[in-house]
Enzyme design. Structure first.
Site, PDB file in Angstrom:
ATOM      1  CD  GLN A 126      -3.590  -4.459   6.979  1.00 35.00           C
ATOM      2  OE1 GLN A 126      -3.445  -3.498   6.229  1.00 35.00           O
ATOM      3  NE2 GLN A 126      -4.244  -5.555   6.633  1.00 35.00           N
ATOM      4  CG  ASP A 140      -9.773  -0.209   4.805  1.00 32.94           C
ATOM      5  OD1 ASP A 140      -9.795  -0.419   3.573  1.00 32.94           O
ATOM      6  OD2 ASP A 140      -9.055  -0.856   5.586  1.00 32.94           O
ATOM      7  CE  LYS A 153      -3.771  -2.383   2.337  1.00 33.67           C
ATOM      8  NZ  LYS A 153      -4.399  -2.710   3.632  1.00 33.67           N
TER       9      LYS A 153
END
Length: 299
Positions: A103, A126, A59
């Site tokens: 994460q 997200d 990422k």
């Protein structure tokens, strides 16, 4: 065609991701030239899970390749919840950061809901906060969870309109299953959600024009579960023993079997996963423009 001489055409996620990446790079360059705006993505990794380390590294690498500012915070596995929340709050307040990604999964002593409740929804790239989930449910989503959005892009490019089709999502996670079902509904598909307690799952699968598997079990969906001519989207990524001390990646669908019956199918790797990171970059760019007060981007 696949190496198994299957009938299905392969949905090449890498090719679609490369096309979207080019559009994002062009738009990022325009925003920098016209407004001096450099999108900033901050990632937070807690602990040393090898798979998560690879995901986060990819990422950050992708963000930098697009000219984004990339900031990474790697915290020890025993970091306290209070310390993690303090970092999230600091990034919320940092004007150079437009997207924040924590994460998952997190260590058991840290409540994921506490992290999501602390995260600024405007920087939630997200799209997992209750606020953004609620906007999706009400049809007013600004930021959409990356993997479901990638799936919808692949479906649009592959089969066009899905209005009236029967779509099945196997898996009901917050990260994928639930937002995917909402996006499919918004596209006027007739949507069924299945899970580990669904009765006669094989028969439910055989009704689906679009079969989306995200259950986390290697090659769980067998070929004879697939309706002839269906589009199969495999979201699973499972590492299994390949013999001789080696491993390989497989999806949640028995690929060779399913490809004999499907019209279109995503491979693993090279399918849905390729879209996830680039959709994260898309969300970061959209968030940056919105936080700067610029008109909505069309990507």
């Amino acid at each position: 065609m696949t190496a198994q001489n299957s009938k299905a055409s392969i949905i090449d996620g890498k090719a679609h991701a490369a096309k979207l990446k080019a559009s994002i790079a062009a738009e990022a360059a325009r925003l920098k030239a016209e407004h001096g705006l450099v999108p900033g993505l901050a990632t937070i990794l807690v602990g040393n899970d090898p798979a998560s380390e690879v995901y986060v590294r990819n990422k950050n690498k992708t963000a930098e390749s697009l000219g984004f500012k990339s900031v990474h915070h790697h915290l020890p596995a025993d970091v306290s919840e209070a310390e993690l929340l303090a970092l999230v709050k600091a990034l919320n307040a940092d004007p150079s950061v437009h997207g924040i990604l924590v994460q998952m999964p997190l260590p058991k002593h840290i409540r994921e809901e506490a992290v999501l409740d602390t995260l600024d929804p405007a920087k939630d790239v997200d799209a997992l906060t209750p606020y953004n989930a609620g906007l999706l449910l009400s049809g007013r989503a600004h930021l959409v969870s990356c993997t479901p959005m990638g799936v919808m892009m692949l479906l649009k490019e592959t089969i066009g309109s899905i209005a009236g089709m029967e779509a099945l999502v196997i898996g009901r996670s917050l990260l994928f299953g639930k937002p995917a079902a909402q996006l499919l509904l918004a596209a006027n598909a007739t949507v069924t959600m299945a899970h580990s307690r669904t009765k006669d799952l094989a028969e439910v699968c055989r009704r689906a024009d679009i079969l989306v598997a995200a259950i986390g079990k290697p090659e769980f969906v067998r070929g004879d579960w697939v309706k002839p001519g269906a589009t199969v989207i495999d979201v699973g990524i499972n590492r299994v023993d390949a013999g001789d001390g080696k491993s390989k990646l497989v999806g949640d669908v028995a690929y060779g079997e399913a490809a004999e019956r499907a019209a279109h199918i995503t491979p693993v790797p090279g399918g849905v996963g390729a879209m996830t990171i680039i959709c994260l970059m898309r969300n970061t760019l959209i968030a940056a423009a919105a936080l700067a007060g610029l008109p909505p981007l069309s990507l």
